[in-house]
Motif scaffolding. Structure first.
Motif, mmCIF file in Angstrom:
data_model
loop_
_atom_site.group_PDB
_atom_site.id
_atom_site.type_symbol
_atom_site.label_atom_id
_atom_site.label_comp_id
_atom_site.label_asym_id
_atom_site.label_seq_id
_atom_site.Cartn_x
_atom_site.Cartn_y
_atom_site.Cartn_z
ATOM 1 N N UNK A 8 33.050 39.659 27.132
ATOM 2 C CA UNK A 8 32.192 40.497 26.298
ATOM 3 C C UNK A 8 30.720 40.221 26.584
ATOM 4 N N UNK A 9 29.911 41.272 26.452
ATOM 5 C CA UNK A 9 28.469 41.113 26.442
ATOM 6 C C UNK A 9 27.759 41.091 27.776
ATOM 7 N N UNK A 10 28.436 41.421 28.885
ATOM 8 C CA UNK A 10 27.772 41.374 30.182
ATOM 9 C C UNK A 10 26.937 42.634 30.421
ATOM 10 N N UNK A 11 25.786 42.452 31.057
ATOM 11 C CA UNK A 11 24.974 43.574 31.511
ATOM 12 C C UNK A 11 25.635 44.172 32.755
ATOM 13 N N UNK A 12 25.272 45.401 33.134
ATOM 14 C CA UNK A 12 25.932 46.039 34.275
ATOM 15 C C UNK A 12 25.952 45.216 35.555
ATOM 16 N N UNK A 13 24.848 44.603 35.934
ATOM 17 C CA UNK A 13 24.834 43.829 37.171
ATOM 18 C C UNK A 13 25.686 42.569 37.040
ATOM 19 N N UNK A 14 25.652 41.930 35.877
ATOM 20 C CA UNK A 14 26.523 40.765 35.663
ATOM 21 C C UNK A 14 27.997 41.176 35.750
ATOM 22 N N UNK A 15 28.301 42.322 35.153
ATOM 23 C CA UNK A 15 29.678 42.818 35.189
ATOM 24 C C UNK A 15 30.098 43.131 36.611
ATOM 25 N N UNK A 16 29.218 43.735 37.379
ATOM 26 C CA UNK A 16 29.531 44.077 38.766
ATOM 27 C C UNK A 16 29.838 42.824 39.574
ATOM 28 N N UNK A 17 29.040 41.778 39.375
ATOM 29 C CA UNK A 17 29.271 40.533 40.102
ATOM 30 C C UNK A 17 30.594 39.881 39.682
ATOM 31 N N UNK A 18 30.891 39.927 38.387
ATOM 32 C CA UNK A 18 32.153 39.352 37.907
ATOM 33 C C UNK A 18 33.351 40.130 38.456
ATOM 34 N N UNK A 19 33.262 41.465 38.480
ATOM 35 C CA UNK A 19 34.359 42.268 39.011
ATOM 36 C C UNK A 19 34.545 42.027 40.499
ATOM 37 N N UNK A 20 33.443 41.861 41.226
ATOM 38 C CA UNK A 20 33.533 41.589 42.657
ATOM 39 C C UNK A 20 34.187 40.236 42.919
ATOM 40 N N UNK A 21 33.794 39.235 42.127
ATOM 41 C CA UNK A 21 34.383 37.904 42.291
ATOM 42 C C UNK A 21 35.883 37.925 42.000
ATOM 43 N N UNK A 22 36.269 38.618 40.930
ATOM 44 C CA UNK A 22 37.687 38.689 40.566
ATOM 45 C C UNK A 22 38.485 39.448 41.619
ATOM 46 N N UNK A 23 37.926 40.573 42.099
ATOM 47 C CA UNK A 23 38.636 41.389 43.078
ATOM 48 C C UNK A 23 38.821 40.661 44.404
ATOM 49 N N UNK A 24 37.897 39.801 44.738
ATOM 50 C CA UNK A 24 37.988 39.072 45.999
ATOM 51 C C UNK A 24 38.724 37.756 45.907
#
Length: 382
Positions: free
Chosen positions: A189-205
């Motif tokens: 919860x609470x991530x800004x768009x760029x933080x969310x993008x980085x988290x999704x990229x890390x999880x996907x990879x």
């Protein structure tokens, strides 16, 4: 209106339209009829061409006629514990029509896919073969009823997403897959768009093998933003990968598991666009994920509501402002924007598809003329 019930009648309808000099607008269930401009063309309805022709659960192969309702297809394969892995959905409610109008042919022709698209592929990756009738009035076969098929041109890839501008589908063979035994969703919860993008990229990879990732701003989910991660598979594997993902993302924020009802509601809202206001213009923006924050920084101050799917590579937004703003933002980001839903007055002047470069437009024109040399299916809708 032409309403053929067989492939032979379909050929006759096309030849009749050619003889009369009429344009043909292909329609199945009509769930996406309000996409693009309203046009003056003779409707070629395939709604009589329904039914499952062959289904072999052991071989994961389904052959079906184009106007078979999507709901019927999913029910039939669901009884055998299988699914269409690209997660198609019914557009009907999005345009104020009844649920259940979407057909499997319309799903393939529009290239519809949900959140699992980035890991399982889209409709184009699950269409093995088809029978169709070209703009010449010629019946032809492409692909095959086998998973391993490398002979000739890969026309199924061309059919998916063609929106009825090349030929009329008469039969399709699709690959189906086993439905996952277990599905669990984690969220930060609470991530800004760029933080969310980085988290999704890390999880996907990562080795966590995340099936789908998405980001929903707080104004769409009643509080703080939620960045979502979905894990699927066998129970022990999902449990182990959930721990792996929690460890991986521990420095980003607190990772919690969603209960089944909350998880289902969010993913279904993402897939069907129910999270967006139902009385606004809706755009679909495909971009490189790294451009997520740049797009949001342009549209959000102008009142747009949005969420991101496909690890940030797909933005759905409701935005009633200047269409040029959306198109220019997508262009600068290296992506493209499609006008999915809008009042008729807007659709009449704003093209549905993103303007193409000169070279790409010329290539598309050559491909279309190969299948439809007399522009029978070129109605001006898009």
């Amino acid at each position: 209106m032409f309403e053929p019930g067989t492939e032979t009648e379909l050929v006759d309808a096309v030849l009749s339209a050619l003889a009369d000099g009429r344009k043909l607008a292909i329609r199945g269930g009509g769930s996406k009829a309000a996409v693009g401009r309203n046009v003056d063309a003779t409707v070629l309805s395939t709604r009589q061409m329904t039914g499952i022709i062959d289904y072999d659960p052991a071989e994961l192969i389904l052959t079906v006629r184009p106007s078979t309702p999507l709901a019927d297809v999913e029910a039939a394969i669901g009884e055998r514990g299988q699914m269409l892995a690209f997660e198609p959905f019914d557009h009907g409610p999005l345009f104020g029509t009844a649920k259940g109008m979407a057909t499997i042919g319309g799903v393939v022709a529009a290239g519809v896919a949900g959140s699992r698209r980035v890991t399982a592929g889209g409709a184009r990756d699950h269409l093995l073969g088809f029978r169709a009738v070209s703009g010449r009035g010629e019946s032809f076969i492409a692909g095959a009823k086998v998973v391993k098929n490398v002979t000739g041109y890969d026309l199924p890839k061309l059919a998916a997403g063609s929106w009825g501008r090349l030929f009329v589908l008469a039969e399709m063979t699709l690959k189906v897959l086993p439905r996952p035994e277990m599905s669990r969703s984690l969220a930060i919860a609470g991530l800004a768009p760029e933080q969310a993008r980085q988290a999704m990229a890390a999880a996907s990879g990562s080795h966590a093998e995340v099936a789908a990732t998405a980001h929903v701003p707080g104004r769409l989910c009643g509080g703080e933003s939620l960045t979502l991660f979905r894990l699927e598979g066998f129970d022990p594997s999902v449990a182990a990968r959930a721990i792996m993902l929690q460890t991986l993302l521990a420095d980003v924020g607190a990772v919690r598991e969603l209960d089944e009802a909350e998880s289902a509601g969010l993913w279904d809202g993402i897939r069907t666009l129910d999270l967006l206001p139902q009385d606004h213009v809706i755009w679909r923006i495909n971009i490189p994920p790294r451009a997520l924050a740049a797009i949001v920084d342009v549209l959000e101050p102008l009142g747009a509501r949005w969420f991101a799917d496909w690890a940030g590579g797909l933005i759905w937004t409701s935005f009633d402002g200047d269409p040029a703003v959306v198109r220019e933002a997508a262009q600068r980001a290296g992506g493209h924007a499609m006008l999915l839903r809008a009042p008729e007055a807007v659709r009449a002047v704003v093209p549905c598809f993103h303007p193409q470069s000169e070279g790409l437009a010329a290539l598309e024109q050559r491909v279309r003329r190969a299948f439809d040399p007399l522009s029978l299916f070129e109605t001006g809708r898009f």
